[in-house]
Design an enzyme around this catalytic site. Structure first.
Site, PDB file in Angstrom:
ATOM      1  N   VAL A  39     153.726  88.743  11.933  1.00 57.31           N
ATOM      2  CA  VAL A  39     152.251  89.747  10.941  1.00 57.31           C
ATOM      3  C   VAL A  39     151.087  89.652  12.770  1.00 57.31           C
ATOM      4  O   VAL A  39     151.168  90.578  12.737  1.00 57.31           O
ATOM      5  CB  VAL A  39     151.616  88.862  10.149  1.00 57.31           C
ATOM      6  CG1 VAL A  39     150.465  89.629   9.618  1.00 57.31           C
ATOM      7  CG2 VAL A  39     152.338  88.911   8.683  1.00 57.31           C
ATOM      8  N   LYS A  49     141.848  93.342  16.683  1.00 56.71           N
ATOM      9  CA  LYS A  49     141.574  92.520  17.658  1.00 56.71           C
ATOM     10  C   LYS A  49     141.134  94.180  18.752  1.00 56.71           C
ATOM     11  O   LYS A  49     140.278  94.802  19.288  1.00 56.71           O
ATOM     12  CB  LYS A  49     141.292  91.591  18.478  1.00 56.71           C
ATOM     13  CG  LYS A  49     141.063  90.527  17.892  1.00 56.71           C
ATOM     14  CD  LYS A  49     141.541  89.855  16.740  1.00 56.71           C
ATOM     15  CE  LYS A  49     141.235  90.339  15.592  1.00 56.71           C
ATOM     16  NZ  LYS A  49     141.243  89.437  14.031  1.00 56.71           N
ATOM     17  N   GLY A 177     137.634  91.605  -1.875  1.00 55.30           N
ATOM     18  CA  GLY A 177     137.649  90.551  -0.221  1.00 55.30           C
ATOM     19  C   GLY A 177     136.632  90.464   0.328  1.00 55.30           C
ATOM     20  O   GLY A 177     137.142  90.943   1.475  1.00 55.30           O
ATOM     21  N   GLY A 178     136.101  89.680   0.499  1.00 50.82           N
ATOM     22  CA  GLY A 178     135.046  89.227   1.529  1.00 50.82           C
ATOM     23  C   GLY A 178     135.513  87.521   2.054  1.00 50.82           C
ATOM     24  O   GLY A 178     134.709  87.198   3.084  1.00 50.82           O
ATOM     25  N   ILE A 181     139.625  88.869   6.374  1.00 46.90           N
ATOM     26  CA  ILE A 181     140.815  90.405   6.790  1.00 46.90           C
ATOM     27  C   ILE A 181     139.386  91.094   6.015  1.00 46.90           C
ATOM     28  O   ILE A 181     139.201  92.373   6.803  1.00 46.90           O
ATOM     29  CB  ILE A 181     141.714  90.286   5.921  1.00 46.90           C
ATOM     30  CG1 ILE A 181     142.540  89.072   6.198  1.00 46.90           C
ATOM     31  CG2 ILE A 181     142.246  92.024   6.005  1.00 46.90           C
ATOM     32  CD1 ILE A 181     144.632  89.774   5.959  1.00 46.90           C
ATOM     33  N   GLU A 200     133.273  90.756  -3.408  1.00 44.35           N
ATOM     34  CA  GLU A 200     134.000  89.489  -3.573  1.00 44.35           C
ATOM     35  C   GLU A 200     133.736  88.502  -4.698  1.00 44.35           C
ATOM     36  O   GLU A 200     132.236  88.216  -4.928  1.00 44.35           O
ATOM     37  CB  GLU A 200     133.093  88.853  -2.209  1.00 44.35           C
ATOM     38  CG  GLU A 200     132.585  86.982  -2.037  1.00 44.35           C
ATOM     39  CD  GLU A 200     134.007  86.628  -1.794  1.00 44.35           C
ATOM     40  OE1 GLU A 200     135.220  86.976  -1.053  1.00 44.35           O
ATOM     41  OE2 GLU A 200     134.979  85.740  -2.778  1.00 44.35           O
ATOM     42  N   GLY A 263     143.792  87.100   0.154  1.00 48.66           N
ATOM     43  CA  GLY A 263     144.604  86.039   0.099  1.00 48.66           C
ATOM     44  C   GLY A 263     145.811  86.105   0.431  1.00 48.66           C
ATOM     45  O   GLY A 263     145.924  87.174   0.633  1.00 48.66           O
ATOM     46  N   ALA A 311     147.324  81.785  13.043  1.00 41.51           N
ATOM     47  CA  ALA A 311     148.185  82.011  14.847  1.00 41.51           C
ATOM     48  C   ALA A 311     148.521  80.902  15.610  1.00 41.51           C
ATOM     49  O   ALA A 311     149.405  80.186  15.818  1.00 41.51           O
ATOM     50  CB  ALA A 311     148.043  82.756  15.417  1.00 41.51           C
ATOM     51  N   HIS A 436     125.439  78.908  34.850  1.00 43.27           N
ATOM     52  CA  HIS A 436     124.560  79.485  35.016  1.00 43.27           C
ATOM     53  C   HIS A 436     124.672  80.735  35.513  1.00 43.27           C
ATOM     54  O   HIS A 436     125.300  80.981  36.608  1.00 43.27           O
ATOM     55  CB  HIS A 436     123.789  78.181  35.731  1.00 43.27           C
ATOM     56  CG  HIS A 436     122.471  79.761  34.821  1.00 43.27           C
ATOM     57  ND1 HIS A 436     121.562  79.262  33.546  1.00 43.27           N
ATOM     58  CD2 HIS A 436     121.574  80.238  35.753  1.00 43.27           C
ATOM     59  CE1 HIS A 436     120.377  80.141  33.939  1.00 43.27           C
ATOM     60  NE2 HIS A 436     120.520  80.623  34.964  1.00 43.27           N
TER      61      HIS A 436
END
Ligand code: NAI
Length: 450
Positions: A39, A49, A177-178, A181, A200, A263, A311, A436
């Site tokens: 996955v 990403k 779903g909050g 994902i 959610e 989930g 992962a 820095h």
């Protein structure tokens, strides 16, 4: 043929185990019915990403004025965006294939089923062939759970798998779903111009994340135009519309697409586990701190164990399992596993949240500091806020938890994980020289306030 190790599943747990075991000289066979990388590489971490980076660039181009850059006619080409995403995935899957080749691990692209557990080995059947393995690692992962919501099924809802194949940005999208994902996709579609609504059931998004930070992220996303429905347990959908119960009765929130992200379901079925005596339930396979099941030569790692679902946890569990089966001392520790939500701004953390420290009865002190205390953050984040929060033991000042919202917290958090893992104290952190100007200097800065 007799193998030292058979691995079912070539996701992050499976392929890392194969690589490490191969390099240790073990004769390894790894089975996967779909593809290398699981996955994470194919329909999770890497493609998302890639898309989120595109969204960040697009957003930056739209907001170029803030930095004195005028960009006219900023536009995107979804075809090319998806093509790049597929190219990135292909390149990394190819990388796994060559890593496994150099570890001399055999890859079998076929569904594998445990046929029999003998006294000193396990017989696996894949593609009409039998494979005898002295040790077995189960790394079959998880898939998106579809909740029992009226009207909801695979015909009207997308999961993390199908949504990554969308060829166009929809005008609007409902997200059930909050969690991680849901929120990462909310960020992506919002940046790309879609109207996003998130439903959610709890009173705040991102369960498990420091509450102050999830509130900050929700407010930021709300400012950008995302609609959040909290305390909204979705119990009915009509096509892609979500039915919610408001004070004055039910109402429907329409959208072109519907994503369900509530989930994961562990892939414990269909692999013949019941023939082995391994203890498991729909929640996953039970393991000890060597990632071994109750059967001495059967191990499990990754999502299938049912609790971390990351992962990077899977990588480490795989290493611990391989080390244990080759007699090397190693133990899995879960205290300093970093978590990241790759939104813009990012959230990252490692160790205990304030809420967890309280519930465990730990005496602690805490400090928070705006990221604006780091010059580099101010230089690169025009008009943005960020925050770091550190939790340390009351008596000895050992670092217990670090929570950051702001970019690039995903790249800083390993420093916090190292500090927690190595049991560093606040005093030790003060003595470290940070480069820095970097945002990482915030660690030193906050150490002087604790
Ligand atoms: P999750 O467990 O993070 O969140 C699911 C959310 O859905 C919860 O907030 C829950 O309260 C809510 N929910 C459940 N039923 C609902 C209903 N009927 N109506 C409304 N809300 C409902 O699960 P998610 O987001 O699917 O992610 C699965 C796993 O994938 C996570 O555990 C995470 O570890 C992993 N992941 C990690 C990422 C990362 O590290 N950046 C990115 C994406 C996924």
């Amino acid at each position: 043929m007799m193998y030292d190790l058979g691995i079912i599943g070539a996701g992050p747990a499976g392929y890392v185990a194969a690589e490490r075991a191969g390099h240790k000289g073990l004769k390894v066979v790894v089975f996967d019915k779909r593809h290398l990388g699981g996955v994470c590489l194919n329909e999770g971490c890497i493609p998302t990403k890639t898309l989120l980076y595109t969204a960040k660039l697009y957003e930056n181009a739209l907001n170029g004025e803030k930095y004195g850059i005028s960009c006219s006619k900023v536009a995107f080409d979804m075809g090319r965006i998806m093509e790049r995403k597929d190219r990135v995935v292909k390149k990394l899957v190819g990388g796994v294939a060559s890593a496994l080749k150099s570890a001399k691990a055999e890859v079998v692209y076929s569904e594998a089923v445990i046929e029999e557990k003998k006294s000193d080995h396990i017989v696996i059947c894949a593609g009409n062939q039998k494979y005898e393995c002295r040790n077995l690692l189960i790394a079959t992962g998880s898939e998106a759970a579809i909740p029992p919501v009226k009207g909801l099924d695979k015909s009207n809802a997308l999961t993390n798998r199908e949504i990554l194949q969308l060829k166009e940005i929809p005008k609007s999208i409902n997200i059930i779903g909050g969690g991680v994902i849901g929120i990462e996709f909310a960020g992506f579609y919002n940046s790309m111009g879609a109207k996003v609504s998130v439903f959610e059931m709890l009173d705040e998004i991102l369960p498990g994340v420091d509450k102050e930070l999830s509130v900050m992220l929700r407010r930021e996303l709300t400012k950008k135009g995302v609609d959040f429905y909290l305390g909204a347990k979705v119990e009915e959908v009509k096509g892609t519309a979500v039915v919610i119960t408001a004070k004055d009765g039910p109402s429907e929130i329409q959208a072109d697409k519907l994503l369900v992200a509530v989930g994961r379901k562990m892939n414990v079925g269909g692999i013949g586990l019941e023939k082995t005596g391994v203890e498991f339930s729909p929640k996953g396979i039970k393991i000890d701190n060597h990632c071994r099941t109750n059967i001495p030569n059967i191990y499990a790692a990754g999502d299938i164990t049912g609790f971390s679902l990351l992962a990077h946890t899977a990588y480490r569990e795989a290493e611990v399992a391989v080390n244990h089966m080759t007699g090397e001392k190693d133990v899995m520790r879960y205290d300093a596993i970093p978590g990241v939500v790759y939104t813009n701004p990012e959230i990252a953390w490692a160790g205990l949240t304030e809420e967890e420290a309280v519930s465990r009865g730990i005496s602690f002190k805490k400090a928070s500091l705006p990221l604006a205390y780091a010059g580099r953050f101010v230089a690169e984040n025009e008009g943005k806020n960020g925050l770091i929060k550190v939790i340390a033991g009351e008596k000895y000042g050992e670092i217990l938890g670090v929570h950051i919202i702001g970019n690039p917290s995903s790249e800083l958090i390993y420093g916090a994980a190292m500090a927690i893992e190595m049991q560093m104290r606040v005093k030790d952190m003060r003595e470290i020289v940070f480069p820095h100007p970097t945002v990482s200097e915030i660690f030193k800065e906050i150490a002087f306030t604790l």
